[in-house]
Write an enzyme that holds these catalytic residues in place. Structure first.
Site, mmCIF file in Angstrom:
data_model
loop_
_atom_site.group_PDB
_atom_site.id
_atom_site.type_symbol
_atom_site.label_atom_id
_atom_site.label_comp_id
_atom_site.label_asym_id
_atom_site.label_seq_id
_atom_site.Cartn_x
_atom_site.Cartn_y
_atom_site.Cartn_z
ATOM 1 C CB SER A 142 -0.855 0.005 1.274
ATOM 2 O OG SER A 142 -1.519 1.241 1.422
ATOM 3 C CE1 TYR A 155 -3.970 -1.889 5.052
ATOM 4 C CE2 TYR A 155 -3.036 0.276 4.637
ATOM 5 C CZ TYR A 155 -3.590 -0.899 4.169
ATOM 6 O OH TYR A 155 -3.758 -1.081 2.819
#
Ligand SMILES: NC(=O)c1ccc[n+]([C@@H]2O[C@H](COP(=O)([O-])OP(=O)(O)OC[C@H]3O[C@@H](n4cnc5c(N)ncnc54)[C@H](O)[C@@H]3O)[C@@H](O)[C@H]2O)c1
Length: 269
Positions: A142, A155
């Site tokens: 990501s 995350y």
């Protein structure tokens, strides 16, 4: 690695980018094993595959269950004869909460799905992939895996772990038949908020917000193209490209910019 006639596993194939990766690969003539924890969502993917559904097998499996993933290897290989590629796509985000207030339960869940789930797939299938004439592992990290987003720190850490796992593997597998690609999407329009148990707070479902965010099918096409071109890394979307550039130029400035932009999400928890 070209997708045509290859057997490729896609995790998280029941929704968002995973579903579009499955449909894109089928369209290119690949045989696909789609894995997801959500059986209903997988059946929807089968429906959407239409006339290509014969080349798709679905497996309802939790990627955090290591023995289930090890058991899956036998099932997938007995179905297709072999496996040529894995796209590690399944993942969740965390609630928009600071680390100081985040429970270990949530932290472990995020790490188990995003990092350990990815690792289990790799460790299970790598010995087999090394026996194939050509093979490829694609991991979806990501933009948050290289750029700190307040309220998504765990995350981000899980996705940074995926980045380094993939880059380390790339170096270790140099000279073998196994290629490795790591993918950094920016914002992509999917149901990741609700699938992660959160209310939509980024505007992905509002018409104005939706228009400005990259669609999952476009993201999937960029990812498959990256695999077919054997790219080391793939940045998905203008935001990921811009922030990658800015972060490498001035990490502190880039982090500050994102903190300012995302700060509202954090404070309105
Ligand atoms: N959407 C974005 O803006 C964005 C941005 C950057 C990176 N990503 C990454 O892209 C990947 C795909 O995200 P998406 O937006 O398509 O999400 P999504 O929620 O639409 O799809 C994720 C799928 O993974 C499945 N899944 C979740 N936990 C699982 C488990 N334990 N075992 C098996 N399957 C499981 C879900 O059921 C779902 O079908 C994720 O790794 C995510 O972190 C997304």
């Amino acid at each position: 690695m070209k997708a045509q006639n290859k057997v490729i596993i896609v995790t998280g194939g029941g929704s968002g980018m995973g579903r579009e990766l499955v449909l894109n690969l089928l369209g290119k003539g690949a045989l696909v094993a789609a894995i997801d924890i959500n059986g209903t969502a997988l059946q929807e993917t089968v429906q959407l595959a239409g006339s290509n559904a014969g080349a798709l097998s679905v497996f309802v499996t939790d990627i955090t269950d290591r023995s289930a993933i090890e058991g899956l290897a036998e099932k997938v290989i007995s179905k297709f004869g072999h496996v040529d590629g894995i796209i590690n796509n399944a993942g969740i985000i965390q609630p928009f909460i600071k680390v100081n207030e985040l429970s270990y339960e949530v932290i472990e869940r995020v790490m188990n799905i995003n990092f350990y789930g990815t690792l289990y797939l790799i460790k299970t299938f790598l010995p087999h992939l090394l026996t194939r004439p050509q093979a490829h592992i694609v991991d979806i990290s990501s933009m948050g895996g290289f750029l700190p987003v307040p309220g998504q720190t765990i995350y981000g850490a899980s996705k940074a772990a995926v980045k380094l796992l993939k880059e380390g593997l790339h170096s270790e597998l140099h000279g073998t038949n196994v290629r490795v690609t790591v993918v950094f999407p920016g914002g992509v329009r999917t149901n990741i908020m609700s699938n992660s148990g959160l209310a939509d707070r980024m505007g992905a479902s509002s018409s104005k917000g939706a228009q400005s965010i990259l669609s999952a099918d476009k993201a999937a096409a960029i990812i498959i193209n990256g695999m077919e071109q054997n790219r080391y890394r793939v940045l998905v979307g203008k935001d990921a490209k811009m922030m990658d550039f800015l972060y490498r130029l001035n990490p502190g400035y880039a982090a500050g910019l994102i903190a300012k932009k995302m700060g509202a999400l954090l404070s309105s928890k």
